[in-house]
Design a protein around this motif. Sequence first.
Motif, PDB file in Angstrom:
ATOM      1  N   UNK A 194       0.826  -1.201   0.000  1.00 32.26           N
ATOM      2  CA  UNK A 194       0.000   0.000   0.000  1.00 32.26           C
ATOM      3  C   UNK A 194       0.862   1.253   0.000  1.00 32.26           C
ATOM      4  N   UNK A 195       0.529   2.189  -0.889  1.00 29.20           N
ATOM      5  CA  UNK A 195       1.165   3.506  -0.903  1.00 29.20           C
ATOM      6  C   UNK A 195       0.292   4.440  -1.730  1.00 29.20           C
ATOM      7  N   UNK A 196       0.422   5.743  -1.542  1.00 30.50           N
ATOM      8  CA  UNK A 196      -0.340   6.689  -2.367  1.00 30.50           C
ATOM      9  C   UNK A 196       0.145   6.665  -3.806  1.00 30.50           C
ATOM     10  N   UNK A 197      -0.662   7.250  -4.689  1.00 32.97           N
ATOM     11  CA  UNK A 197      -0.242   7.361  -6.088  1.00 32.97           C
ATOM     12  C   UNK A 197       0.979   8.266  -6.163  1.00 32.97           C
ATOM     13  N   UNK A 237       7.414   7.247  -1.776  1.00 31.65           N
ATOM     14  CA  UNK A 237       6.614   7.635  -0.612  1.00 31.65           C
ATOM     15  C   UNK A 237       6.824   6.603   0.483  1.00 31.65           C
ATOM     16  N   UNK A 238       6.119   6.802   1.589  1.00 33.40           N
ATOM     17  CA  UNK A 238       6.017   5.747   2.590  1.00 33.40           C
ATOM     18  C   UNK A 238       5.222   4.585   2.008  1.00 33.40           C
ATOM     19  N   UNK A 239       5.610   3.358   2.363  1.00 31.41           N
ATOM     20  CA  UNK A 239       4.922   2.158   1.889  1.00 31.41           C
ATOM     21  C   UNK A 239       4.676   1.215   3.062  1.00 31.41           C
ATOM     22  N   UNK A 240       3.659   0.384   2.902  1.00 30.15           N
ATOM     23  CA  UNK A 240       3.366  -0.676   3.866  1.00 30.15           C
ATOM     24  C   UNK A 240       3.244  -1.987   3.119  1.00 30.15           C
ATOM     25  N   UNK A 241       4.022  -2.981   3.543  1.00 26.93           N
ATOM     26  CA  UNK A 241       3.996  -4.303   2.924  1.00 26.93           C
ATOM     27  C   UNK A 241       3.326  -5.262   3.905  1.00 26.93           C
TER      28      UNK A 241
END
Length: 249
Positions: A194-197, A237-241
């Motif tokens: 998950x991350x923003x466009x 950007x910041x990401x969440x895996x």
Amino acid sequence: MSAPPEFPLLTARWRNLVVVNYAVDPRVVAPLAPAGTELDFHQGQTFLSLVGFLFEGTRLRGLVPLWPCSTFEEVNLRFYVRRSAPEGPRRAVCFVRELVPCRTIAWGAKILYGEPYLARPMAHCWELDEPRSPESGGRFAYRWKSDGAWLELAARTSGALLPLRPGSIEEFILDHEWGYTKLRDGGTKEYRVAHPRWEYWQTERVEVDPRIAAFYGGALGNALAAPPCSALVAAGSAVSVFPGRRILP
């Protein structure tokens, strides 16, 4: 009853992604697609992408800094697939090879996700046009060592950051929420990122060491020996895996 909240296994910031794209014969990558997925196409073409970027501030469960290093380079070679789901197609990436400089990280990623990681000495160099304003762009390079030689992937940006345009090749390449892994026993693992466009820069020059084609070899190497069809640099950007789950068989 609603599903319990899902918590990311890993959080980080991905910065300055150099993405170089090659149109590829579907027959080259179709055998690499995990069971339950199919190749994804944009305007009748499918692609290989060489991607170099910096993992920064990596933490497990958002709390524990990733040992032994939380900031490191990665270069990967990937292609694009999709899988049917109740909410609609899940557009995804599949990795042919992922390079990192730390053996512990490579080992952990193989165990948790089954991903094809390989440890190599690595480095990066950013030459910002305006050091106090990273949004101005510059030249971004990522290097790894193979058989005593340093191989480099680099791009020089052009203009200001741009938003992703719906239906564009840039959106096709960058806008993926899912990853699929072909496991050694023929099974498939699925995970979400998950991350923003992202915003991106266009490029005025791309530099791909010609020895990179030989590094991958075979039909993949032949595809990488051709001129790329497009390139960009994403700001990141910041990401969440999120944790992976086996979906097949």
